[in-house]
Design a protein around this motif. Structure first.
Motif, PDB file in Angstrom:
ATOM      1  N   ASN A  84     -11.322  31.618   0.556  1.00  0.00           N
ATOM      2  CA  ASN A  84     -11.616  31.499   1.976  1.00  0.00           C
ATOM      3  C   ASN A  84     -10.315  31.381   2.744  1.00  0.00           C
ATOM      4  N   ALA A  85     -10.248  32.053   3.888  1.00  0.00           N
ATOM      5  CA  ALA A  85      -9.009  32.059   4.675  1.00  0.00           C
ATOM      6  C   ALA A  85      -8.686  30.694   5.249  1.00  0.00           C
ATOM      7  N   ASP A  86      -9.708  29.839   5.436  1.00  0.00           N
ATOM      8  CA  ASP A  86      -9.473  28.554   6.099  1.00  0.00           C
ATOM      9  C   ASP A  86      -9.877  27.336   5.283  1.00  0.00           C
ATOM     10  N   LYS A  87     -10.744  27.499   4.277  1.00  0.00           N
ATOM     11  CA  LYS A  87     -11.359  26.339   3.638  1.00  0.00           C
ATOM     12  C   LYS A  87     -11.128  26.325   2.136  1.00  0.00           C
ATOM     13  N   ALA A  88     -10.822  25.134   1.596  1.00  0.00           N
ATOM     14  CA  ALA A  88     -10.716  24.955   0.155  1.00  0.00           C
ATOM     15  C   ALA A  88     -12.122  24.837  -0.433  1.00  0.00           C
ATOM     16  N   PRO A  89     -12.310  25.201  -1.722  1.00  0.00           N
ATOM     17  CA  PRO A  89     -13.639  25.204  -2.330  1.00  0.00           C
ATOM     18  C   PRO A  89     -14.117  23.805  -2.715  1.00  0.00           C
ATOM     19  N   LYS A  90     -14.498  23.002  -1.743  1.00  0.00           N
ATOM     20  CA  LYS A  90     -15.027  21.677  -2.004  1.00  0.00           C
ATOM     21  C   LYS A  90     -15.949  21.317  -0.844  1.00  0.00           C
ATOM     22  N   PRO A  91     -16.852  20.357  -1.007  1.00  0.00           N
ATOM     23  CA  PRO A  91     -17.022  19.511  -2.182  1.00  0.00           C
ATOM     24  C   PRO A  91     -18.013  20.050  -3.212  1.00  0.00           C
ATOM     25  N   ALA A  92     -18.957  20.928  -2.846  1.00  0.00           N
ATOM     26  CA  ALA A  92     -19.952  21.392  -3.821  1.00  0.00           C
ATOM     27  C   ALA A  92     -19.391  22.541  -4.644  1.00  0.00           C
ATOM     28  N   ALA A  93     -19.567  22.484  -5.963  1.00  0.00           N
ATOM     29  CA  ALA A  93     -19.088  23.543  -6.846  1.00  0.00           C
ATOM     30  C   ALA A  93     -19.812  24.847  -6.523  1.00  0.00           C
ATOM     31  N   ASN A 127     -24.569  11.965   2.349  1.00  0.00           N
ATOM     32  CA  ASN A 127     -23.727  10.888   1.856  1.00  0.00           C
ATOM     33  C   ASN A 127     -24.308   9.524   2.226  1.00  0.00           C
ATOM     34  N   ALA A 128     -24.947   9.461   3.408  1.00  0.00           N
ATOM     35  CA  ALA A 128     -25.525   8.210   3.894  1.00  0.00           C
ATOM     36  C   ALA A 128     -26.958   7.996   3.387  1.00  0.00           C
ATOM     37  N   GLY A 129     -27.478   8.960   2.638  1.00  0.00           N
ATOM     38  CA  GLY A 129     -28.826   8.831   2.122  1.00  0.00           C
ATOM     39  C   GLY A 129     -29.907   9.016   3.174  1.00  0.00           C
ATOM     40  N   TYR A 160     -28.786  16.291  -7.416  1.00  0.00           N
ATOM     41  CA  TYR A 160     -27.438  16.357  -7.974  1.00  0.00           C
ATOM     42  C   TYR A 160     -26.429  15.510  -7.195  1.00  0.00           C
ATOM     43  N   GLN A 161     -26.906  14.825  -6.147  1.00  0.00           N
ATOM     44  CA  GLN A 161     -26.030  13.960  -5.335  1.00  0.00           C
ATOM     45  C   GLN A 161     -24.746  14.704  -4.960  1.00  0.00           C
ATOM     46  N   LEU A 162     -24.904  15.925  -4.447  1.00  0.00           N
ATOM     47  CA  LEU A 162     -23.768  16.830  -4.278  1.00  0.00           C
ATOM     48  C   LEU A 162     -22.721  16.309  -3.296  1.00  0.00           C
ATOM     49  N   TYR A 163     -23.172  15.603  -2.274  1.00  0.00           N
ATOM     50  CA  TYR A 163     -22.219  15.226  -1.221  1.00  0.00           C
ATOM     51  C   TYR A 163     -22.009  13.728  -1.119  1.00  0.00           C
ATOM     52  N   LYS A 164     -22.348  13.017  -2.175  1.00  0.00           N
ATOM     53  CA  LYS A 164     -22.141  11.577  -2.185  1.00  0.00           C
ATOM     54  C   LYS A 164     -20.648  11.284  -2.145  1.00  0.00           C
ATOM     55  N   GLU A 165     -20.258  10.431  -1.231  1.00  0.00           N
ATOM     56  CA  GLU A 165     -18.832  10.035  -1.061  1.00  0.00           C
ATOM     57  C   GLU A 165     -17.949  11.199  -0.684  1.00  0.00           C
ATOM     58  N   SER A 166     -18.528  12.292  -0.177  1.00  0.00           N
ATOM     59  CA  SER A 166     -17.705  13.440   0.184  1.00  0.00           C
ATOM     60  C   SER A 166     -18.244  14.055   1.461  1.00  0.00           C
ATOM     61  N   VAL A 167     -17.495  13.951   2.535  1.00  0.00           N
ATOM     62  CA  VAL A 167     -17.907  14.527   3.822  1.00  0.00           C
ATOM     63  C   VAL A 167     -16.781  15.396   4.375  1.00  0.00           C
ATOM     64  N   ALA A 168     -16.057  16.057   3.468  1.00  0.00           N
ATOM     65  CA  ALA A 168     -14.956  16.916   3.891  1.00  0.00           C
ATOM     66  C   ALA A 168     -15.463  17.981   4.844  1.00  0.00           C
ATOM     67  N   LYS A 169     -14.678  18.313   5.835  1.00  0.00           N
ATOM     68  CA  LYS A 169     -15.065  19.312   6.823  1.00  0.00           C
ATOM     69  C   LYS A 169     -15.001  20.709   6.217  1.00  0.00           C
TER      70      LYS A 169
END
Length: 290
Positions: free
Chosen positions: A79-88, A258-260, A280-289
């Motif tokens: 991606n030109a602007d975004k790193a591949p996170k948080p979901a695989a 993340n907040a449930g 899979y709790q994909l975004y728990k503790e992860s709210v990266a933009k």
């Protein structure tokens, strides 16, 4: 669906080591007998897929309902602007498949009477991956793959790339086109294919009024981008359409997960994608933009 994760992981690994820039990893319900005249390309990070993606896809399909068409849900592994996170990526592909099922179910139900055909003519939806971070390279990769070409004539379908207004701004920003930093590369997309841009509607008019959001297209039409390599005729390849429903940012979905706040997540992404995120709790503790 859980059993498909190893398969998607294998697809990603094989794709990464290949010379291909584009690959379809799944088709629902199955490849159709006849080649499409139009392929709608919904390209996103799908992190996660939302109801906004669903509305954009359905709107495009309904606009072309009487012609042979397919929908491609496309994920860029670069991606030109975004790193591949948080979901695989394999989880994103799995959620894209759930989105495809939702699109198919709603389109075949809501569009049946309008099209005058029955449920035995479902639209084919592909889930694809690309190594190309830029729109014009994606269009080239899709075409060069030959995946959608007519097997008898070799003719290629029209690609209609489905963008939000923010993506239109990036498409026409010369900073992405090094080293010359002109709009010339965009001709590979707008010179042969089309884009369908959904205007953003948000509280406070963050993205501007309808007239203001149409301005990038109007500037092309008036020749105001010619010094940067833009062409007047490209404006004819840009369709601006009204946004529908509440604006949904992926960041907002991840924050809610993340907040449930699962009722909110359900509203933003629908039941099946919400169940996948929760399981899979994909975004728990992860709210990266992104």
């Amino acid at each position: 669906m859980e059993s498909t994760l190893p398969g998607f992981q294998a697809d990603l690994k094989s794709f990464a080591s290949s010379s291909s820039s584009f690959r379809v990893v799944d088709t629902l319900p199955s490849p159709p007998k006849y080649p499409p005249k139009t392929v709608h390309v919904l390209d996103s990070s799908f992190n996660p897929p939302t109801q906004a993606h669903l509305r954009i896809a359905l709107s495009a399909l309904h606009s072309n309902a009487l012609k042979p068409q397919r929908l491609l849900l496309l994920l860029a592994t670069q991606n030109a602007d975004k790193a591949p996170k948080p979901a695989a990526f394999e989880h994103r592909i799995a959620m894209m498949r759930l989105l495809a099922q939702n699109v198919q179910n709603q389109y075949n139900t809501s569009g049946r009477s309008a099209r005058g055909i029955g449920v035995d003519h479902p639209v084919a939806i592909d889930v694809g991956i690309t190594k190309s971070p830029y729109f014009h390279d994606k269009a080239i990769g899709i075409e060069e793959s030959g995946f959608y070409a007519d097997p008898e004539t070799g003719d290629q379908p029209l690609q209609v790339h489905l963008l939000g207004f923010d993506s239109l701004i990036r498409l026409l920003d010369t900073k992405y086109y090094a080293p010359e930093h002109t709009l010339a590369p965009v001709g590979a997309l707008l010179g042969k294919h089309r884009i369908r841009v959904t205007r953003r509607i948000e509280e406070g008019n963050k993205w501007g009024t309808e007239e203001e959001q149409d301005r990038p297209r109007d500037e092309l039409a008036k020749g105001e981008r010619e010094q940067e390599g833009g062409r007047r005729e490209w404006a004819q390849s840009i369709e601006m359409v009204a946004g529908e429903g509440e604006a949904i940012s992926s960041t907002r979905v991840r924050e809610s997960a993340n907040a449930g706040k699962w009722d909110d997540v359900n509203k933003f992404v629908g039941k099946r994608v919400r169940e996948w995120i929760e399981e899979y709790q994909l975004y728990k503790e992860s709210v990266a933009k992104g």
